[in-house]
Motif scaffolding. Structure first.
Motif, PDB file in Angstrom:
ATOM      1  N   GLU A 227     -16.178   2.148  -7.163  1.00  0.00           N
ATOM      2  CA  GLU A 227     -16.733   1.314  -6.084  1.00  0.00           C
ATOM      3  C   GLU A 227     -15.684   0.359  -5.508  1.00  0.00           C
ATOM      4  OE1 GLU A 227     -18.773  -2.049  -9.021  1.00  0.00           O
ATOM      5  OE2 GLU A 227     -20.040  -0.650  -7.890  1.00  0.00           O
ATOM      6  N   ALA A 228     -14.601   0.100  -6.289  1.00  0.00           N
ATOM      7  CA  ALA A 228     -13.555  -0.830  -5.835  1.00  0.00           C
ATOM      8  C   ALA A 228     -12.771  -0.298  -4.636  1.00  0.00           C
ATOM      9  CB  ALA A 228     -12.600  -1.153  -6.976  1.00  0.00           C
ATOM     10  N   ILE A 230     -13.759   0.227  -1.849  1.00  0.00           N
ATOM     11  CA  ILE A 230     -14.218  -0.500  -0.660  1.00  0.00           C
ATOM     12  C   ILE A 230     -13.217  -1.605  -0.296  1.00  0.00           C
ATOM     13  CG2 ILE A 230     -15.627  -2.256  -1.867  1.00  0.00           C
ATOM     14  CD1 ILE A 230     -17.354  -0.652   0.931  1.00  0.00           C
ATOM     15  N   ASN A 231     -12.442  -2.063  -1.293  1.00  0.00           N
ATOM     16  CA  ASN A 231     -11.472  -3.140  -1.072  1.00  0.00           C
ATOM     17  C   ASN A 231     -10.082  -2.642  -0.719  1.00  0.00           C
ATOM     18  OD1 ASN A 231     -13.084  -5.408  -1.336  1.00  0.00           O
ATOM     19  ND2 ASN A 231     -12.910  -5.429  -3.572  1.00  0.00           N
ATOM     20  N   LYS A 234      -7.613  -4.504   1.374  1.00  0.00           N
ATOM     21  CA  LYS A 234      -6.936  -5.707   0.872  1.00  0.00           C
ATOM     22  C   LYS A 234      -5.790  -5.377  -0.062  1.00  0.00           C
ATOM     23  CE  LYS A 234     -11.435  -7.928   0.919  1.00  0.00           C
ATOM     24  NZ  LYS A 234     -12.583  -8.011  -0.001  1.00  0.00           N
TER      25      LYS A 234
HETATM   26  C1  LIG Z   1     -13.925  -6.521  -3.668  1.00  0.00           C
HETATM   27  O1  LIG Z   1     -13.185  -7.705  -3.594  1.00  0.00           O
HETATM   28  C2  LIG Z   1     -13.972  -8.874  -3.707  1.00  0.00           C
HETATM   29  C3  LIG Z   1     -13.090 -10.062  -3.415  1.00  0.00           C
HETATM   30  O2  LIG Z   1     -11.830  -9.922  -3.996  1.00  0.00           O
HETATM   31  C4  LIG Z   1     -14.599  -8.913  -5.098  1.00  0.00           C
HETATM   32  O3  LIG Z   1     -15.385 -10.062  -5.255  1.00  0.00           O
HETATM   33  C5  LIG Z   1     -15.473  -7.673  -5.253  1.00  0.00           C
HETATM   34  O4  LIG Z   1     -15.982  -7.622  -6.568  1.00  0.00           O
HETATM   35  C6  LIG Z   1     -14.676  -6.410  -4.979  1.00  0.00           C
HETATM   36  N1  LIG Z   1     -15.599  -5.301  -4.918  1.00  0.00           N
HETATM   37  C7  LIG Z   1     -15.554  -4.310  -5.788  1.00  0.00           C
HETATM   38  C8  LIG Z   1     -16.642  -3.317  -5.637  1.00  0.00           C
HETATM   39  O5  LIG Z   1     -14.697  -4.164  -6.632  1.00  0.00           O
END
Ligand SMILES: *[C@@H]1O[C@H](CO)[C@@H](O)[C@H](O)[C@H]1NC(C)=O
Length: 271
Positions: A227-228, A230-231, A234
């Motif tokens: 799921e990460a 999505i980031n 960044k």
């Molecule tokens: C994406 O990044 C945000 C801010 O850094 C964080 O709070 C969030 O948990 C992250 N999402 C995932 C799905 O890892």
């Protein structure tokens, strides 16, 4: 007095809101005004087989053709209509770059653009970027291929969510690079990959990286198939959020990110 103060606040608000638009976009120019071609509207579709005016060297092999596949993949040799991503290395030896391999549905929303280019202004910008990221590698771009997924929807979507990302291939005919740019990622998973139609999340999320076609040369961008991912707007290996850049004529991985990869054991791609 009060109303003009309110007006001033509104004006300040407008200025603050406008500022991000003026920042340089992580994307290279794209769209119909750049004379891009557009993929047909078809779930799991792709471009036709595209002949390149110069061969592109990808992990030791020269390719003269490629496909831009709707599901977030540029492939050499064969079309890719698979919509749920597999981890790399792939067992079947397909060689491709996956900026964001997931179940795109451009019938439900968005467009997939591409063009081959020798536009001097763009080649200058790409050269400047590569020279900055790889100061020890002499490089002047003479050709580029830009593929852009513009606000593309996911299969089964009941939302207006769209992802915007780009893959740029560039070469000086000897040394080649691929630049992946992530502008806006709002979903990770189509409904046929276990994702929720209402969110585009869950299930088997998108995969980003490179598969050379053999068992040892591959790279998974951290967060892939979790799921990460999505980031990914960044993260970076060149210190530009949302941009990942790789030399791909021979297998090399430069600028290992600080974040530990999800699956690091026995993975010899972290050079
Ligand atoms: C994406 O990044 C945000 C801010 O850094 C964080 O709070 C969030 O948990 C992250 N999402 C995932 C799905 O890892």
């Amino acid at each position: 007095m009060k109303s003009s103060f309110t007006f001033l606040l509104l004006m300040l608000g407008a200025v603050v809101n406008v500022r991000p638009v003026q920042e340089a976009s992580v994307l290279y120019p794209y769209g119909l005004d750049q004379k891009d071609h557009k993929n047909p509207k078809l779930d799991d579709g792709s471009s036709k087989k595209l002949s390149l005016s110069v061969p592109f060297t990808y992990y030791g092999k020269e390719y003269q053709t490629l496909y831009v596949n709707n599901n977030g993949v540029i492939s050499f040799g064969t079309r890719v209509n698979q919509y749920t991503p597999d981890p790399f290395p792939l067992a079947d030896g397909r060689s491709f770059v996956a900026p964001y391999w997931a179940d795109v549905d451009n019938v439900l929303g968005g467009d997939v653009f591409y063009r081959e280019t020798t536009d001097p202004a763009l080649l200058r910008l790409i050269t400047e970027n590569i020279n900055q990221y790889f100061p020890n590698i002499p490089f002047t771009a003479t050709w580029a291929f830009v593929a852009t997924w513009d606000h593309v929807a996911y299969y089964g979507s009941t939302t207006n969510k769209g992802n915007t990302f780009q893959a740029t291939l560039t070469t000086n005919t000897k040394t080649s690079f691929i630049i992946l740019n992530y502008k806006d990622i709002q979903w990770t998973t189509g409904a046929a990959s276990g994702g929720e139609a209402e969110t585009g999340l869950g299930g088997t999320p998108a995969h980003a990286g490179f598969n050379s076609g053999d068992e040892t040369n591959y790279y998974n961008i951290p967060g892939s198939r979790t799921e990460a991912v999505i980031n990914i707007t960044k993260t970076s290996n060149v210190n530009v959020p949302g941009r990942w850049v790789f030399q791909v004529d021979d297998f090399k991985v430069t600028g290992v990110p600080t974040e530990a990869p999800e699956v690091a054991e026995g993975n010899n791609c972290w050079l």
